[in-house]
Design a protein around this motif. Structure first.
Motif, short mmCIF file in Angstrom:
data_model
loop_
_atom_site.label_atom_id
_atom_site.label_comp_id
_atom_site.label_asym_id
_atom_site.label_seq_id
_atom_site.Cartn_x
_atom_site.Cartn_y
_atom_site.Cartn_z
N ARG A 317 0.84 -1.20 0.00
CA ARG A 317 0.00 0.00 0.00
C ARG A 317 0.88 1.25 0.00
O ARG A 317 1.00 1.95 1.00
CB ARG A 317 -0.93 -0.01 1.21
N ARG A 318 1.50 1.50 -1.14
CA ARG A 318 2.44 2.61 -1.21
C ARG A 318 1.75 3.95 -0.98
O ARG A 318 2.34 4.87 -0.44
CB ARG A 318 3.14 2.60 -2.57
N ARG A 319 0.50 4.07 -1.40
CA ARG A 319 -0.19 5.34 -1.22
C ARG A 319 -0.43 5.66 0.25
O ARG A 319 -0.66 6.80 0.63
CB ARG A 319 -1.53 5.34 -1.96
N SER A 320 -0.37 4.63 1.10
CA SER A 320 -0.66 4.84 2.52
C SER A 320 0.57 5.22 3.33
O SER A 320 0.47 5.44 4.53
CB SER A 320 -1.29 3.58 3.12
N VAL A 321 1.74 5.29 2.68
CA VAL A 321 2.97 5.58 3.43
C VAL A 321 2.92 6.98 4.01
O VAL A 321 3.18 7.18 5.21
CB VAL A 321 4.21 5.42 2.51
N LEU A 322 2.60 7.97 3.19
CA LEU A 322 2.60 9.35 3.68
C LEU A 322 1.50 9.58 4.72
O LEU A 322 1.77 10.22 5.74
CB LEU A 322 2.45 10.31 2.51
N PRO A 323 0.27 9.09 4.53
CA PRO A 323 -0.72 9.23 5.62
C PRO A 323 -0.27 8.56 6.91
O PRO A 323 -0.52 9.08 8.00
CB PRO A 323 -1.97 8.56 5.03
N ALA A 324 0.40 7.40 6.77
CA ALA A 324 0.88 6.72 7.98
C ALA A 324 1.93 7.56 8.70
O ALA A 324 1.93 7.65 9.93
CB ALA A 324 1.46 5.36 7.61
N LEU A 325 2.82 8.19 7.94
CA LEU A 325 3.83 9.05 8.55
C LEU A 325 3.18 10.24 9.24
O LEU A 325 3.52 10.59 10.38
CB LEU A 325 4.81 9.53 7.48
N ALA A 326 2.22 10.89 8.57
CA ALA A 326 1.53 12.04 9.17
C ALA A 326 0.78 11.63 10.43
O ALA A 326 0.82 12.35 11.44
CB ALA A 326 0.59 12.66 8.15
N ALA A 327 0.10 10.50 10.38
CA ALA A 327 -0.64 10.04 11.56
C ALA A 327 0.31 9.71 12.70
O ALA A 327 0.02 9.99 13.87
CB ALA A 327 -1.48 8.82 11.19
N THR A 328 1.48 9.14 12.37
CA THR A 328 2.46 8.83 13.41
C THR A 328 2.96 10.09 14.09
O THR A 328 3.15 10.13 15.31
CB THR A 328 3.64 8.05 12.79
N VAL A 329 3.19 11.14 13.31
CA VAL A 329 3.62 12.41 13.88
C VAL A 329 2.59 12.93 14.87
O VAL A 329 2.92 13.35 15.99
CB VAL A 329 3.87 13.44 12.76
#
Length: 786
Positions: A317-329
């Motif tokens: 799920r490459r598209r979910s990498v950036l949302p995952a990073l933002a959510a982690t922050v």
């Protein structure tokens, strides 16, 4: 250009929410809880606007950003208010004595010692209770302890301890309530948690295996590379890693987690297991690594960042990498708002973002131009990570490494296998010593390559350049990076940049490594630019052989200075006194240079510093000898006479800087160019004794005592009648050295005053009217200058 259908677009909808949350925390922590509360109100208004808007797509973004900013801003403002109103804060402002009971939250970290009072550590902890300033409190709060290394080194996160000392106000911009300066060992120390004991056993097994198989430098580096355990890394190697821009490799980061999880997921893929199995095994590996590295806040942060990229990509799920990073922050800021002002957090987020946003396009462009797939990734990842983190590093250090990109490119292929093999060795060590040794042996060539690259890159003259520090410097470099990235979109700009890079490689780099006209012919004395410290090289009249007086505060600068002069062996090293700004670079001076002896004065204190000197000298295979007043040593082109101290004390207080300075050896060197007076850091008491004894102090050149501080007697400074005065001093030092009254007094006698902070290395050469001084970087050595 048409979009590539096989390259999924990144989903950036949560990025504004993460940035808004981070900004809200910065306002609350940086400006106070009042402005933070205002931000929360504005964020709640934005939430209301988002609810009322009909445009659902636009409203969803506003709603998410407002909600995250309100939540993180509210928690940050509340925490800032609690710190501002904490009873211990008032006691700290008045410098009250206090006794604190705390729970450690991280490993005690060594701090660079000033040479006074022995090595010290900084300890971060949670407050349990405090007594002092006429009151007693029980409650929470982040505190920092500055403590002696003895007794504190080896304590683990989760242990409770009691310490007494003097409180001081915190200058940190986070949620630290107070700082406690303590001189004693901890009391009432509780046993560490079981998970920390397990981690300690695994880490000890890795250290033992590394020492059993590898040489000293690689053996000390491997635990640092794997789990951030830098206790075995030699100070000079640590300095070289910092200069080469490789320090991030010895700190637990998201990259460590990514390497371990990547290896696990690669095995899962080879075994053709499904995504769910991959996720479970990845989670087990993640928990295991966090235990191995010890679950401190920095390790947990690194685990979260590393897991974001690897697991999201592994699950397809490459598209979910950036949302995952933002959510982690956002989640990390909710758990610990102080992360908003933590440099490590910023570096982790930026590096992870670089892997997500910059590395894939760079890899794609390289492949389009024929770069093989494996090489493209190896080149793109370190370049992307370095470019985005460079502004933060520059703001923190006040310098920019010119060799960092090259160094990171050179080491990129070996970091991952060395890390994975090191983790394997740590896991095997408690149960199978032979297997652990085999894993370390396999990691040996990779770690040795890291050491070689760091040494060579740090040895390049001009490897770093000064840059404005702080927020302004970081933002300035960030602006230049952005402008450069935008400009490189045009082909003509890329061609100009390529031509400039080739020109730098062909002209600038060689002249920085071997500057034209350096060393100047016939040099007799060189004052090395080693920062805030002393290191003077005296030619013996024998090719490639010299005498070194003091070694500066760090190994790298003196090593590079000696290399530039072509010094291959040292007839003698004299340490004028045992302060770190004179002995800290000893390992660099001795590195690879046969040394006749290392000489110290009649006073061997501070004792801990003398013990460190003995250890380094023994490792170099040289003896430690004593020098005292009346000793004269001779070489073909040099004579060295010991003039002082006249009345060496039998004991000095190791924490009294003036007393230690007055134990300095006072030397006079006779060279083909004349006499040079070298008083070390001798201050008024020692100078007065020399003047009263009637000692002949005449010399054509004076090395100004104590970096030009005002602790010198005017009579002592004028007694030599010197025509040249050399000041060895660090640029922008916090001591105000050299004092204008001292340089003014010397200039008033007709002496030419030259300073290493202004001119770099300074060499004494033949002149038409006696000794002349030439600075490295002068177009040509001019014998008429003085």
């Amino acid at each position: 250009m048409t979009p590539d259908p096989e390259r999924p677009r990144l989903d950036a909808r949560l990025v504004p929410a993460a940035l808004a949350a981070w900004a809200a925390a910065l306002v609350a922590l940086g400006l106070g809880w009042g402005p933070g509360a205002v931000v929360v109100v504005v964020a709640l208004v934005a939430v209301g606007v988002g609810v009322l808007r009909r445009d659902r797509r636009w409203a969803a973004g506003v709603l998410a950003a407002g909600a995250c900013a309100a939540a993180v801003g509210g928690l940050s403002s509340s925490a800032a208010w609690q710190v501002a109103d904490h009873p211990l804060r008032a006691a700290a402002a008045s410098g009250s004595a206090a006794t604190l009971t705390v729970v450690l939250t991280d490993d005690p970290a060594p701090v660079r010692s000033s040479g006074l009072g022995g090595p010290r550590v900084v300890v971060r902890a949670d407050l349990v209770s405090a007594q002092g300033g006429g009151g007693r409190w029980v409650g929470e709060g982040d505190v920092v302890l500055l403590a002696p290394a003895e007794g504190w080194v080896g304590l683990l996160p989760g242990q409770r301890a009691t310490a007494s000392g003097a409180l001081a106000a915190s200058t940190r911009g986070d949620l630290t309530v107070a700082v406690l300066r303590t001189r004693g060992a901890p009391r009432e120390v509780t046993p560490p948690p079981g998970v920390q004991v397990a981690a300690g056993d695994l880490r000890a097994g890795l250290r033992d295996a590394a020492r059993a198989v590898l040489d000293d430098d690689p053996a000390g580096l491997l635990p640092g590379l794997v789990v951030g355990d830098t206790s075995g890394v030699a100070p000079d190697l640590a300095d070289d890693f910092r200069t080469a821009g490789l320090t991030h490799l010895t700190a637990v980061s998201g990259a460590n987690v990514a390497y371990v999880l990547g290896a696990v997921l690669l095995l899962v893929r080879l075994a053709r297991l499904g995504p769910r199995t991959a996720a479970v095994l990845g989670l087990v590996a993640l928990v295991g690594f966090v235990v191995l590295a010890r679950p401190s806040p920095s390790v947990l942060r690194a685990g979260a960042m590393g897991a974001v990229v690897v697991l999201a990509l592994a699950l397809g799920r490459r598209r979910s990498v950036l949302p995952a990073l933002a959510a982690t922050v956002v989640v990390l800021l909710l758990v610990d708002p102080a992360l908003a002002v933590d440099a490590g957090f910023a570096l982790s987020v930026l590096a992870t973002g670089a892997l997500v946003l910059l590395a894939p396009p760079l890899v794609a462009r390289m492949r389009e131009r024929g770069v093989p797939p494996g090489i493209a990734e190896a080149l793109a990842v370190p370049v992307a990570a370095h470019v985005v983190t460079a502004p933060v590093v520059a703001g923190l250090s006040g310098e920019v490494s010119l060799v960092a990109v090259l160094a990171n490119l050179l080491v990129a292929p070996v970091v991952a296998p060395a890390t994975v093999l090191g983790v394997l060795a740590a896991v095997l060590a408690p149960w199978w010593t032979g297997g652990a040794h085999a894993a370390v042996w396999l990691a040996g060539p990779e770690v040795s390559w890291l050491v070689w690259v760091a040494r060579r890159c740090a040895g390049v003259d001009g490897a770093t350049v000064s840059w404005p520090g702080g927020t302004v410097g970081g933002l300035a470099l960030a602006g230049l990076v952005v402008l450069g990235a935008v400009a490189l979109r045009w082909r003509r700009v890329r061609l100009v940049a390529l031509a400039a890079a080739v020109g730098l490689l062909l002209v600038f780099v060689p002249t920085r490594i071997v500057p034209v006209g350096w060393p100047p012919p016939g040099w007799a004395v060189v004052a090395c630019d080693v920062g805030q410290g002393d290191a003077l090289v005296l030619a013996t009249g024998e090719p490639g052989r010299a005498v070194l007086i003091d070694a500066g505060p760090d190994p790298g600068p003196v090593d590079r200075c000696l290399a530039r002069l072509g010094v291959r062996s040292l007839a003698l090293v004299v340490l004028s006194h045992l302060h770190v700004d004179h002995v800290g670079g000893l390992a660099g001076a001795l590195r690879g240079r046969p040394t006749g002896a290392v000489a110290v004065g009649p006073v061997r204190e501070p004792l801990d510093t003398f013990a460190q000197v003995q250890g380094r000298v023994r490792a170099a295979g040289a003896p430690v000898v004593g020098m005292e007043r009346g000793v004269v040593l001779r070489w073909p082109g040099l004579a060295l006479e010991v003039l002082g101290p006249v009345h060496p004390s039998t004991h000095v207080d190791g924490e009294d800087g003036s007393e230690v300075n007055d134990t300095s050896l006072v030397l006079r060197a006779t060279t083909p160019l004349g006499r040079v007076l070298l008083p070390g850091d001798a201050e008024r008491s020692s100078q007065d004794a020399l003047l009263a004894s009637g000692t002949d102090l005449r010399a054509e050149v004076l090395k100004v005592p104590h970096h030009g501080s005002r602790s010198s007697l005017p009579g002592f400074l004028v007694a030599p009648g010197s025509r040249l005065a050399l000041v060895s001093v660090g640029r922008g030092n916090s001591y105000g050295h050299p004092n204008p009254s001292i340089t003014g007094l010397l200039a008033g006698t007709g002496a030419l005053v030259r300073r290493t902070d202004e001119s770099g290395d300074l060499a004494l050469v033949p002149g038409s009217r006696g000794p002349a001084v030439v600075a490295r970087g002068d177009p040509l050595p001019d014998p008429r200058r003085r």
